[in-house]
Write a protein that holds these residues in place. Structure first.
Motif, PDB file in Angstrom:
ATOM      1  N   TRP A  67      -6.822  -7.877  11.552  1.00  0.00           N
ATOM      2  CA  TRP A  67      -7.691  -6.615  11.180  1.00  0.00           C
ATOM      3  C   TRP A  67      -8.217  -6.510   9.580  1.00  0.00           C
ATOM      4  CZ3 TRP A  67     -10.273  -4.642  15.304  1.00  0.00           C
ATOM      5  CH2 TRP A  67      -9.584  -4.899  16.501  1.00  0.00           C
ATOM      6  N   ALA A  68      -7.286  -7.119   8.854  1.00  0.00           N
ATOM      7  CA  ALA A  68      -7.298  -6.813   7.223  1.00  0.00           C
ATOM      8  C   ALA A  68      -7.492  -8.162   6.504  1.00  0.00           C
ATOM      9  CB  ALA A  68      -6.536  -5.894   6.863  1.00  0.00           C
ATOM     10  N   ARG A  69      -8.047  -8.132   5.361  1.00  0.00           N
ATOM     11  CA  ARG A  69      -7.959  -9.582   4.519  1.00  0.00           C
ATOM     12  C   ARG A  69      -7.373  -9.017   3.143  1.00  0.00           C
ATOM     13  NH1 ARG A  69     -13.648  -7.705   3.542  1.00  0.00           N
ATOM     14  NH2 ARG A  69     -13.794  -7.854   1.249  1.00  0.00           N
ATOM     15  N   GLU A  70      -7.155 -10.083   2.418  1.00  0.00           N
ATOM     16  CA  GLU A  70      -6.455  -9.589   1.094  1.00  0.00           C
ATOM     17  C   GLU A  70      -5.491  -8.557   1.108  1.00  0.00           C
ATOM     18  OE1 GLU A  70      -9.862  -9.251  -1.764  1.00  0.00           O
ATOM     19  OE2 GLU A  70     -10.917 -10.507  -0.509  1.00  0.00           O
ATOM     20  N   ILE A  71      -4.578  -8.449   2.012  1.00  0.00           N
ATOM     21  CA  ILE A  71      -3.529  -7.609   2.232  1.00  0.00           C
ATOM     22  C   ILE A  71      -2.460  -7.586   0.879  1.00  0.00           C
ATOM     23  CG2 ILE A  71      -1.655  -6.770   3.787  1.00  0.00           C
ATOM     24  CD1 ILE A  71      -3.261  -8.317   6.093  1.00  0.00           C
ATOM     25  N   PRO A  72      -2.492  -6.423   0.256  1.00  0.00           N
ATOM     26  CA  PRO A  72      -1.704  -6.435  -0.808  1.00  0.00           C
ATOM     27  C   PRO A  72      -0.339  -6.279  -0.294  1.00  0.00           C
ATOM     28  CG  PRO A  72      -2.848  -4.268  -0.773  1.00  0.00           C
ATOM     29  CD  PRO A  72      -3.432  -5.433   0.457  1.00  0.00           C
ATOM     30  N   ALA A  73       0.816  -6.663  -1.206  1.00  0.00           N
ATOM     31  CA  ALA A  73       2.173  -6.534  -0.975  1.00  0.00           C
ATOM     32  C   ALA A  73       2.656  -5.174  -0.583  1.00  0.00           C
ATOM     33  CB  ALA A  73       3.044  -6.970  -2.092  1.00  0.00           C
ATOM     34  N   SER A  74       1.796  -4.102  -1.322  1.00  0.00           N
ATOM     35  CA  SER A  74       2.107  -2.726  -0.964  1.00  0.00           C
ATOM     36  C   SER A  74       2.030  -2.183   0.522  1.00  0.00           C
ATOM     37  CB  SER A  74       1.474  -1.904  -2.183  1.00  0.00           C
ATOM     38  OG  SER A  74      -0.174  -2.139  -1.714  1.00  0.00           O
ATOM     39  N   ALA A  75       0.940  -3.040   0.951  1.00  0.00           N
ATOM     40  CA  ALA A  75       0.574  -2.647   2.434  1.00  0.00           C
ATOM     41  C   ALA A  75       1.718  -3.199   3.337  1.00  0.00           C
ATOM     42  CB  ALA A  75      -0.497  -3.355   2.750  1.00  0.00           C
ATOM     43  N   TRP A  76       2.382  -4.115   3.006  1.00  0.00           N
ATOM     44  CA  TRP A  76       3.585  -4.512   3.902  1.00  0.00           C
ATOM     45  C   TRP A  76       4.748  -3.741   3.526  1.00  0.00           C
ATOM     46  CZ3 TRP A  76       2.242  -7.787   7.642  1.00  0.00           C
ATOM     47  CH2 TRP A  76       1.111  -8.672   7.325  1.00  0.00           C
ATOM     48  N   GLN A  77       4.921  -3.421   2.299  1.00  0.00           N
ATOM     49  CA  GLN A  77       6.172  -2.559   2.214  1.00  0.00           C
ATOM     50  C   GLN A  77       5.835  -1.262   2.831  1.00  0.00           C
ATOM     51  OE1 GLN A  77       5.417  -2.722  -2.224  1.00  0.00           O
ATOM     52  NE2 GLN A  77       6.489  -4.704  -2.564  1.00  0.00           N
ATOM     53  N   LEU A  78       4.701  -0.669   2.579  1.00  0.00           N
ATOM     54  CA  LEU A  78       4.567   0.650   2.985  1.00  0.00           C
ATOM     55  C   LEU A  78       4.677   0.752   4.795  1.00  0.00           C
ATOM     56  CD1 LEU A  78       1.591   2.498   1.016  1.00  0.00           C
ATOM     57  CD2 LEU A  78       4.265   2.995   1.032  1.00  0.00           C
ATOM     58  N   GLY A  79       4.126  -0.298   5.476  1.00  0.00           N
ATOM     59  CA  GLY A  79       3.995  -0.623   6.816  1.00  0.00           C
ATOM     60  C   GLY A  79       5.548  -0.699   7.331  1.00  0.00           C
ATOM     61  N   LYS A  80       6.335  -1.516   6.361  1.00  0.00           N
ATOM     62  CA  LYS A  80       7.703  -1.638   6.916  1.00  0.00           C
ATOM     63  C   LYS A  80       8.417  -0.527   6.884  1.00  0.00           C
ATOM     64  CE  LYS A  80       8.460  -6.591   6.176  1.00  0.00           C
ATOM     65  NZ  LYS A  80       7.809  -7.277   5.196  1.00  0.00           N
ATOM     66  N   SER A  94     -11.237  -7.692   8.022  1.00  0.00           N
ATOM     67  CA  SER A  94     -11.651  -8.880   7.868  1.00  0.00           C
ATOM     68  C   SER A  94     -12.955  -8.992   8.827  1.00  0.00           C
ATOM     69  CB  SER A  94     -10.316  -9.726   8.840  1.00  0.00           C
ATOM     70  OG  SER A  94     -10.212  -9.079  10.008  1.00  0.00           O
ATOM     71  N   ASP A  95     -13.291 -10.339   8.657  1.00  0.00           N
ATOM     72  CA  ASP A  95     -14.826 -10.683   9.001  1.00  0.00           C
ATOM     73  C   ASP A  95     -15.152 -10.430  10.697  1.00  0.00           C
ATOM     74  OD1 ASP A  95     -15.228 -11.650   6.395  1.00  0.00           O
ATOM     75  OD2 ASP A  95     -14.881 -13.732   6.929  1.00  0.00           O
ATOM     76  N   GLN A  96     -14.226 -10.480  11.435  1.00  0.00           N
ATOM     77  CA  GLN A  96     -14.589 -10.146  12.843  1.00  0.00           C
ATOM     78  C   GLN A  96     -14.476  -8.809  13.225  1.00  0.00           C
ATOM     79  OE1 GLN A  96     -11.785 -11.696  11.756  1.00  0.00           O
ATOM     80  NE2 GLN A  96     -10.032 -11.494  12.934  1.00  0.00           N
ATOM     81  N   VAL A  97     -14.181  -7.812  12.416  1.00  0.00           N
ATOM     82  CA  VAL A  97     -14.257  -6.242  12.590  1.00  0.00           C
ATOM     83  C   VAL A  97     -15.487  -5.838  12.652  1.00  0.00           C
ATOM     84  CG1 VAL A  97     -13.548  -4.133  11.902  1.00  0.00           C
ATOM     85  CG2 VAL A  97     -12.092  -6.012  11.598  1.00  0.00           C
ATOM     86  N   SER A  98     -16.013  -5.330  13.794  1.00  0.00           N
ATOM     87  CA  SER A  98     -17.387  -4.602  13.826  1.00  0.00           C
ATOM     88  C   SER A  98     -17.489  -3.684  13.246  1.00  0.00           C
ATOM     89  CB  SER A  98     -17.341  -4.258  15.475  1.00  0.00           C
ATOM     90  OG  SER A  98     -17.996  -2.981  15.368  1.00  0.00           O
ATOM     91  N   ASN A  99     -18.800  -3.387  12.489  1.00  0.00           N
ATOM     92  CA  ASN A  99     -19.457  -2.415  11.709  1.00  0.00           C
ATOM     93  C   ASN A  99     -19.136  -0.883  12.506  1.00  0.00           C
ATOM     94  OD1 ASN A  99     -19.597  -3.615   9.374  1.00  0.00           O
ATOM     95  ND2 ASN A  99     -21.622  -4.574  10.051  1.00  0.00           N
ATOM     96  N   THR A 100     -19.101  -1.097  13.714  1.00  0.00           N
ATOM     97  CA  THR A 100     -19.161   0.347  14.227  1.00  0.00           C
ATOM     98  C   THR A 100     -17.683   1.146  14.186  1.00  0.00           C
ATOM     99  OG1 THR A 100     -20.303  -0.883  16.047  1.00  0.00           O
ATOM    100  CG2 THR A 100     -19.537   1.367  16.792  1.00  0.00           C
ATOM    101  N   VAL A 101     -16.667   0.318  14.046  1.00  0.00           N
ATOM    102  CA  VAL A 101     -15.447   0.821  13.826  1.00  0.00           C
ATOM    103  C   VAL A 101     -15.133   1.210  12.331  1.00  0.00           C
ATOM    104  CG1 VAL A 101     -12.843   0.108  13.359  1.00  0.00           C
ATOM    105  CG2 VAL A 101     -14.208  -0.762  15.564  1.00  0.00           C
ATOM    106  N   ILE A 108     -10.950  -0.860   6.447  1.00  0.00           N
ATOM    107  CA  ILE A 108     -10.683  -0.655   7.949  1.00  0.00           C
ATOM    108  C   ILE A 108      -9.497   0.230   7.695  1.00  0.00           C
ATOM    109  CG2 ILE A 108      -9.309  -2.908   8.228  1.00  0.00           C
ATOM    110  CD1 ILE A 108     -10.058  -2.452  11.059  1.00  0.00           C
ATOM    111  N   GLY A 109      -9.300   1.380   8.589  1.00  0.00           N
ATOM    112  CA  GLY A 109      -8.030   2.247   8.523  1.00  0.00           C
ATOM    113  C   GLY A 109      -7.031   1.617   9.860  1.00  0.00           C
ATOM    114  N   LEU A 110      -5.769   1.367   9.475  1.00  0.00           N
ATOM    115  CA  LEU A 110      -4.886   0.874  10.296  1.00  0.00           C
ATOM    116  C   LEU A 110      -3.683   1.634  10.329  1.00  0.00           C
ATOM    117  CD1 LEU A 110      -5.392  -2.828   9.208  1.00  0.00           C
ATOM    118  CD2 LEU A 110      -6.112  -1.898  11.551  1.00  0.00           C
TER     119      LEU A 110
END
Ligand code: TXA
Ligand code: MG
Length: 317
Positions: A67-80, A94-101, A108-110
């Motif tokens: 869903w996301a691109r250029e994911i920073p290390a902080s995202a993995w840290q917070l997610g974990k 990421s490119d395949q995510v629809s603009n409706t979302v 994008i919010g995940l």
């Protein structure tokens, strides 16, 4: 229709229709995040402006890459550290995510929700589920299946019942889409808990914010007019309103109740977790009692109470 039939919920999502489902924060109004027509139905059902993006719920942290691109290390840290749990991360989409979302934004919010039924639904469905809170735009978020039914009625195809939501207020939202991590919405996961993981300070400035309806001044609001009152003024204001013949709902924090037929007095918990858990359910109930006004005794103005005070201020407009 309220049910516990998970297979039926999956079938309805696959058919491009709407399923309300429980999360640990509030109930979500879900649609297949890869189906723009299905996601569009969320906006219609809620009466929500098309420019406001919705959160995509994913089964686990490994789905970030889809869903996301250029994911920073902080995202993995917070997610974990906090997933599954009441944390939403805003990342570059990421490119395949629809603009409706994404409401035509580049972000994008995940979130990986912790409620066992949400988790099972995501695993069985096998994809992302786009879901804002399952209420009409601007109204209080639902924390039970019945709240969803009362708000959306026939505009939702199925409501999965998972009981009362454990947390009771919406997730903490952190924007990681630019170089400076920023708090967009306070929630059960505190600023200090997030700063501990990041090892740096979180910005709380609102500048250049992506659009987030939870950030509008009036949101999460009951139909009855609501006011936040400091403890020192509570009794005097109640007496004044009673002289004017008003019916009052009171959400008290630590004031001794007044026994009067025109007053519905609710003692809120002084425990932050319990208060958050109860807040929307109590507001929904008091809102349905046709009072002239709801008075809320102001909780402490401390970091611990930040998310609760944020929701109270928005509910009071
Ligand atoms: O706890 C929650 O977050 C619940 C449950 C269902 O997960 N969901 C929820 O969704 O509160 P909603 O739509 O009522 O609020 C989500 C907030 C909105 O203010 C939305 O604008 C913001 O997240 N948001 C979603 N995607 C975003 C994006 N790409 N950029 C900025 N903000 C975003
Ligand atoms: Mg909402």
């Amino acid at each position: 229709m309220i049910t516990t039939d998970l297979h039926q919920a999956v079938a309805i999502l696959r058919a491009g229709k709407l399923v309300a489902f429980p999360t640990e924060t509030v109930y979500g109004l879900g649609a297949d995040a890869n189906n723009p027509q299905a996601v569009a139905k969320i906006y219609t059902a809620k009466g929500r402006p098309l420019t406001h993006p919705v959160i995509v719920h994913i089964p686990d942290i490994n789905h970030l890459q889809y869903w996301a691109r250029e994911i920073p290390a902080s995202a993995w840290q917070l997610g974990k550290a906090f997933w599954p749990g009441p944390l939403t991360l805003i990342l570059k989409k990421s490119d395949q995510v629809s603009n409706t979302v994404t409401g035509n934004q580049d972000t994008i919010g995940l979130r990986v929700p912790a409620h066992p039924i949400a988790h099972k639904l995501l695993i069985e469905f096998g994809g992302g589920i786009a879901a804002p809170s399952a209420n009409r735009f601007g109204e209080l978020s639902p924390t039970t299946a019945q709240h969803v039914q009362d708000s959306l009625a026939d505009d939702v195809d199925l409501i999965l019942d998972g009981g009362a939501c454990a947390v009771g207020i919406e997730s903490t939202i952190i924007d990681l889409s630019s170089s400076e991590p920023r708090l967009l919405r306070p929630g059960a996961i505190s600023i200090s808990a997030i700063e501990n993981i990041l090892g740096s300070q979180l910005s709380t400035s609102q500048k250049n914010s992506p659009r987030a309806p939870g950030m509008l001044a009036s949101h999460y609001a009951p139909h009855t007019s609501m006011k936040i009152i400091e403890s020192a003024n509570l009794i005097a204001i109640i007496e004044l309103l009673l002289q004017q013949g008003k019916n009052i709902g009171v959400l008290s924090f630590n004031t001794t109740p007044i026994a009067k037929p025109q007053v519905t007095w609710i003692m809120m918990s002084q425990d932050i977790k319990q208060y958050s858990h109860d807040l929307y359910a109590i507001l929904h109930a008091v809102d349905s009692e046709n009072h002239d006004v709801i008075l809320v005794e102001q909780p402490p103005q401390t970091e611990e109470w930040l998310a609760v005070n944020d929701r109270l201020n928005k509910a009071a407009g």
